[in-house]
Design a protein around this motif. Structure first.
Motif, short mmCIF file in Angstrom:
data_model
loop_
_atom_site.label_atom_id
_atom_site.label_comp_id
_atom_site.label_asym_id
_atom_site.label_seq_id
_atom_site.Cartn_x
_atom_site.Cartn_y
_atom_site.Cartn_z
N GLU A 181 0.81 -1.22 0.00
CA GLU A 181 0.00 0.00 0.00
C GLU A 181 0.84 1.27 0.00
O GLU A 181 0.33 2.37 -0.23
N ASP A 182 2.15 1.13 0.25
CA ASP A 182 3.04 2.29 0.18
C ASP A 182 3.30 2.71 -1.27
O ASP A 182 3.65 3.86 -1.54
N THR B 291 2.11 5.95 -2.99
CA THR B 291 2.40 7.19 -2.28
C THR B 291 3.83 7.68 -2.44
O THR B 291 4.16 8.77 -1.97
N ILE B 292 4.68 6.89 -3.08
CA ILE B 292 6.11 7.20 -3.11
C ILE B 292 6.66 6.88 -4.50
O ILE B 292 6.05 6.12 -5.25
N LYS C 245 7.56 14.64 -4.76
CA LYS C 245 6.42 15.41 -4.26
C LYS C 245 6.71 15.85 -2.84
O LYS C 245 7.16 15.08 -2.00
N SER D 6 6.44 13.72 0.55
CA SER D 6 6.14 12.30 0.33
C SER D 6 7.22 11.40 0.93
O SER D 6 6.92 10.38 1.56
N ARG E 15 6.96 11.39 4.82
CA ARG E 15 5.85 10.56 5.30
C ARG E 15 6.16 9.08 5.15
O ARG E 15 5.81 8.26 6.01
N PHE E 16 6.85 8.73 4.07
CA PHE E 16 7.21 7.34 3.84
C PHE E 16 8.19 6.84 4.89
O PHE E 16 8.03 5.75 5.46
#
Length: 286
Positions: free
Chosen positions: A161-162, A165-166, A266, A269, A272-273
């Motif tokens: 699910e990561d 987002t990255i 971004k 990003s 957060r990762f």
């Protein structure tokens, strides 16, 4: 060597690019790998090829232009992308004059001053994946396979699910790490506590195989977010003898694609990762 028995073909005698955007990579690999060792090329023809190669080196073009040229040239002869791969599915250009798009590409290659404006127009309207530094759809088949395989597998610190987002690069980078067997170091201040992970390829290397001396990494949240730390672990993976060559090639290609398309991470990003990774590390070592 098209008439040679398949079992006698030398390396890279046959290649199957899956889409127009990867044709350049396939041809380049064919030139580098197959041509120097092909026993079927006559000596005179090989000498002529070497002379032409030397001439091209003097007039070296950006790989960004070459890759785009190959893709557009494929369109000129009627090759199109399809769910099943490349097919002859469009009317070829039989006018004897390159299309306006390929003429503009050639003009920009010869005039660096207008290249920036050209690329802005060239990529205008293309999907947003590239802006997210997601290059699976334009990467070579080998790199695409690395991305897909990583996306399917969960590790203690990186989950499928990561992936959305990255960037592909960061996702693959941290997919190469694994927990250590050693007890985690302790620290009186939990915020600055140091935890450890290692190169999964070194950790899984069989007995008698040398492990890289720098396979272990002590980190806290501050270390994980440092740009130099990314360089440090990348350096390990690129020099480690236990890391498969196709993974190293994927790192090289993803870095090059990011530069070619002019993409940047971004905002926020990566932070957060790494925060997710840190929380999973703390939970794992509890």
């Amino acid at each position: 060597c098209k008439d040679e028995p398949k079992h006698e073909l030398t390396k890279q005698a046959i290649c199957f690019p899956s889409k127009r955007d990867t044709m350049f990579e396939s041809v380049r690999n064919y030139q580098r790998t197959h041509l120097p060792i092909c026993p079927c090329i006559p000596g005179e023809m090989n000498a002529k090829y070497m002379r032409l190669t030397e001439q091209n080196l003097r007039q070296k073009r950006s790989q960004k232009f070459l890759k785009a040229y190959y893709a557009e040239a494929a369109s000129e002869v009627g090759i199109v992308d399809s769910p099943s791969g490349l097919v002859l599915g469009a009317r070829p250009n039989r006018h004897g004059v390159p299309s306006k798009k390929i003429q503009a590409l050639m003009h920009a290659a010869d005039n660096p001053a207008i290249s920036s404006a050209f690329w802005k127009a060239y990529y205008s309207g293309k999907d947003k994946a590239i802006e997210m530094r997601k290059f699976e759809h334009v990467a070579s088949d080998a790199t695409k396979k690395i991305i897909i395989n990583a996306r399917k597998k969960s590790t203690p610190f990186v989950h499928p699910e990561d992936f959305p987002t990255i960037s592909d690069f960061d996702f693959i980078l941290f997919h190469q790490i694994a927990p250590t067997c050693a007890p985690p170091p302790t620290h009186s201040d939990k915020k600055d506590a140091l935890l450890e992970f290692c190169c999964k390829h070194c950790a899984h290397a069989g007995e008698g195989i040398d492990r890289h001396k720098d396979m272990h990494f002590l980190v806290n949240l501050n270390v994980l977010t440092e740009k130099n730390f990314y360089k440090k672990i990348l350096h390990h993976f690129m020099t480690c003898p236990n890391v498969p060559q196709e993974v190293k090639n994927a790192f090289d290609e993803l870095k090059r694609l990011s530069m070619e398309y002019g993409t940047i991470a971004k905002r926020g990003s990566r932070k957060r990762f790494t925060e997710k990774i840190w929380e999973r590390m703390k939970k794992y070592y509890e």
